[in-house]
Design a protein around this motif. Structure first.
Motif, PDB file in Angstrom:
ATOM      1  N   GLY A 145       0.775  -1.230   0.000  1.00 21.20           N
ATOM      2  CA  GLY A 145       0.000   0.000   0.000  1.00 21.20           C
ATOM      3  C   GLY A 145       0.807   1.281   0.000  1.00 21.20           C
TER       4      GLY A 145
ATOM      5  N   ALA B   5      -4.187   9.035   0.573  1.00 20.40           N
ATOM      6  CA  ALA B   5      -3.613   8.476   1.799  1.00 20.40           C
ATOM      7  C   ALA B   5      -2.294   9.174   2.095  1.00 20.40           C
ATOM      8  CB  ALA B   5      -3.396   6.972   1.646  1.00 20.40           C
TER       9      ALA B   5
ATOM     10  N   ASP C 180      -4.599  -3.518  -1.353  1.00 21.20           N
ATOM     11  CA  ASP C 180      -3.811  -2.545  -0.581  1.00 21.20           C
ATOM     12  C   ASP C 180      -3.906  -2.946   0.888  1.00 21.20           C
ATOM     13  OD1 ASP C 180      -3.090  -0.258   1.021  1.00 21.20           O
ATOM     14  OD2 ASP C 180      -3.294   1.000  -0.760  1.00 21.20           O
TER      15      ASP C 180
ATOM     16  N   SER D  25      -4.582  -0.172   3.629  1.00 19.54           N
ATOM     17  CA  SER D  25      -5.860   0.534   3.667  1.00 19.54           C
ATOM     18  C   SER D  25      -6.834  -0.134   4.637  1.00 19.54           C
ATOM     19  CB  SER D  25      -6.486   0.570   2.266  1.00 19.54           C
ATOM     20  OG  SER D  25      -7.821   1.040   2.326  1.00 19.54           O
TER      21      SER D  25
ATOM     22  N   TYR E 247      -9.818  -0.004   4.461  1.00 22.34           N
ATOM     23  CA  TYR E 247     -10.970  -0.478   3.693  1.00 22.34           C
ATOM     24  C   TYR E 247     -10.689  -1.818   3.002  1.00 22.34           C
ATOM     25  CZ  TYR E 247     -12.452   4.317   4.458  1.00 22.34           C
ATOM     26  OH  TYR E 247     -12.792   5.511   5.047  1.00 22.34           O
TER      27      TYR E 247
ATOM     28  N   TYR F 283     -13.497   1.227  -0.515  1.00 21.86           N
ATOM     29  CA  TYR F 283     -12.260   0.737  -1.121  1.00 21.86           C
ATOM     30  C   TYR F 283     -12.293   0.900  -2.635  1.00 21.86           C
ATOM     31  CZ  TYR F 283      -8.130  -1.904  -2.203  1.00 21.86           C
ATOM     32  OH  TYR F 283      -6.896  -2.238  -2.668  1.00 21.86           O
TER      33      TYR F 283
ATOM     34  N   PHE G 236     -11.534   4.451  -3.361  1.00 23.52           N
ATOM     35  CA  PHE G 236     -10.120   4.686  -3.086  1.00 23.52           C
ATOM     36  C   PHE G 236      -9.264   4.218  -4.268  1.00 23.52           C
ATOM     37  CE2 PHE G 236      -6.231   2.610  -1.389  1.00 23.52           C
ATOM     38  CZ  PHE G 236      -5.570   3.714  -0.876  1.00 23.52           C
TER      39      PHE G 236
END
Length: 479
Positions: free
Chosen positions: A134, A143, A183, A186, A188, A215, A218
């Motif tokens: 990630g 992020a 990821d 994350s 999510y 997600y 994202f």
């Protein structure tokens, strides 16, 4: 706690010395017979352009370069992953995530990478903008777990991906962006509420659809950034094939050994592809192992298919034993890579060679030397590789054959052992020259004598080359 981290340090030293054995990635991607040709004219045109290039570089570079360990996979708690049993899994993850505070590649030199790739005779690049861990190697707004949020943040080249792409564009490379669909950083994807038992997301998407929608947004937003803010992109190279619609899971996926969740990890590739190709018309999308309209070419990993294949594909193979930087890695010889490139090309594919920079942002001297040696051969023999297509009789023993796109020229390439000298004559069966055809040897451009006895072609090697050491010798003639 200090004693635990001393143990972790010892573990990392051992791991760096044996990375090819300790964390060798299992279940690498194999070749499938399933392939769907693109219908978009711009994508078809780009695909044909890519098929001409034949030789590229994939660059894995991220947090894992700091300790010199396998990329990301140490975070994944599957039975093939080995970690020091005295270190708790949570402590390992905290340590790994904390590498963000240490990653400060002040010598980052993408021009060195691009020049080394050009010297090798490469024509396209795939750069890892984000691996499964990630950590983004670009200035994502989605992020803070990124190269521009840490000790490298104030460096004029902090937005790493932008400078990598620009350096390779200046050398006229096709540009590819590697992007991991999973990821693991994350919340999510790996929700901190639950344990993280394997590579998959760790909560029931059917039950928590709102979290998965977060997600998907994202992921969509990060790919939108890459395809709008980083200049012309030719290839979107998507890794993490377990993130896919549940109905597409097949025996190939099951063979990887990871658990298959009861829910669909569908990120809506239709929507992503439409957006990405609006931003980058003709963009090639490589949704690895998810066979269908968004796997524009296939990517067998650390292997070469056994036979010639008519659909577009590339073999992804490392220069050393690891994808990224590992101390004391053992690198393949230039002869081995040239032999691999010849075989891959004759079977209809391209070679994507993995080269990992160190934590400072540099290729090592030995990596540069290997790449230069490959390029020295390609500089005079590349006609038999670039812009070629396959023929039915593509191999006889250690001789491989290609043809020019227009079918006018045929090329024969004989592999030679590293410690043997060029012989006085070379023979192969099949693919004879046309009667009266002139044959030349690409290494020197000299015209050579040839004869035909039944199905056997015999070529007399000029005295200028006899006794020399060459990785391979190539001939051009009319069939």
């Amino acid at each position: 706690m200090k004693s635990q981290y001393r143990c972790l340090t010892i573990f990392l030293i051992i791991l760096s010395l044996h990375a090819d054995l300790s964390f060798a990635q299992q279940n690498v991607h194999h070749q499938s017979a399933q392939y769907e040709w693109p219908t978009d004219p711009l994508v078809k045109e780009k695909l044909e352009q890519w098929r001409d290039q034949k030789f590229g570089m994939i660059i894995h570079w991220g947090l894992y370069a700091v300790p010199g360990i396998i990329e990301s996979w140490g975070l994944c708690s599957e039975d093939w992953i080995e970690r020091d049993s005295t270190i708790s899994y949570d402590d390992f993850k905290k340590w790994y995530w904390g590498l963000q505070r240490e990653f400060n590649p002040v010598d980052f030199n993408p021009e060195q990478w691009a020049q080394a790739a050009k010297d090798a005779g490469m024509r396209y690049v795939v750069f890892t903008t984000k691996h499964h861990d990630g950590f983004s190697m670009f200035d994502t707004k989605q992020a803070d777990f990124k190269i521009t949020h840490g000790p490298f943040a104030n460096h004029p080249r902090a937005n790493v991906a932008s400078h990598v792409f620009e350096a390779f564009r200046k050398q006229n490379f096709m540009i590819g962006a590697y992007f991991s669909k999973p990821d693991w950083h994350s919340e999510y994807y790996w929700w901190p509420k639950y344990a993280t038992p394997n590579r998959n997301n760790n909560y029931d998407i059917n039950k928590y659809q709102w979290r998965w929608n977060k997600y998907k947004e994202f992921t969509f937003n990060q790919i939108q950034e890459l395809t709008t803010d980083y200049g012309k992109i030719d290839i979107l190279w998507l890794d993490g094939g377990w993130v896919r619609p549940l109905e597409t899971v097949n025996d190939e996926v099951r063979s990887w050994g990871a658990e298959i969740p009861a829910w669909s990890q569908d990120i809506n590739m239709d929507r992503i592809a439409t957006m990405a190709r609006t931003n980058q018309p003709g963009l090639l999308i490589v949704d690895r192992t998810v066979h269908g309209p968004y796997e524009n070419y296939q990517t067998p990993e650390q292997r070469i298919p056994e036979r010639k294949l008519d659909q577009p594909w590339e073999s992804c193979i490392t220069l050393g034993n690891a994808w990224g930087h590992v101390p004391n890695d053992q690198f393949k010889s230039s002869t081995e890579i040239i032999h691999t490139l010849i075989e891959v090309t004759a079977k209809g594919g391209s070679l994507l060679l993995g080269v990992g920079p160190d934590a400072k942002g540099l290729f090592s001297t030995i990596q540069i030397e290997r790449l230069r040696e490959i390029g020295q051969w390609l500089k005079v023999n590349g006609e038999a590789i670039y812009n070629t297509r396959t023929i039915d009789n593509f191999q006889h023993e250690r001789s491989f054959f290609t043809q020019s796109k227009d079918g006018k020229n045929l090329y024969a390439m004989r592999l030679l052992d590293a410690n043997t000298k060029v012989p006085a004559a070379i023979e192969w069966n099949g693919n004879p020259p046309a009667k009266g055809s002139t044959m030349k040897i690409l290494q020197t451009g000299e015209v050579v004598k040839w004869s035909l006895q039944g199905d056997k072609v015999k070529v007399t090697i000029p005295s200028s080359l006899r006794g020399k050491s060459l990785p391979a010798i190539a001939f051009s003639y009319n069939q």
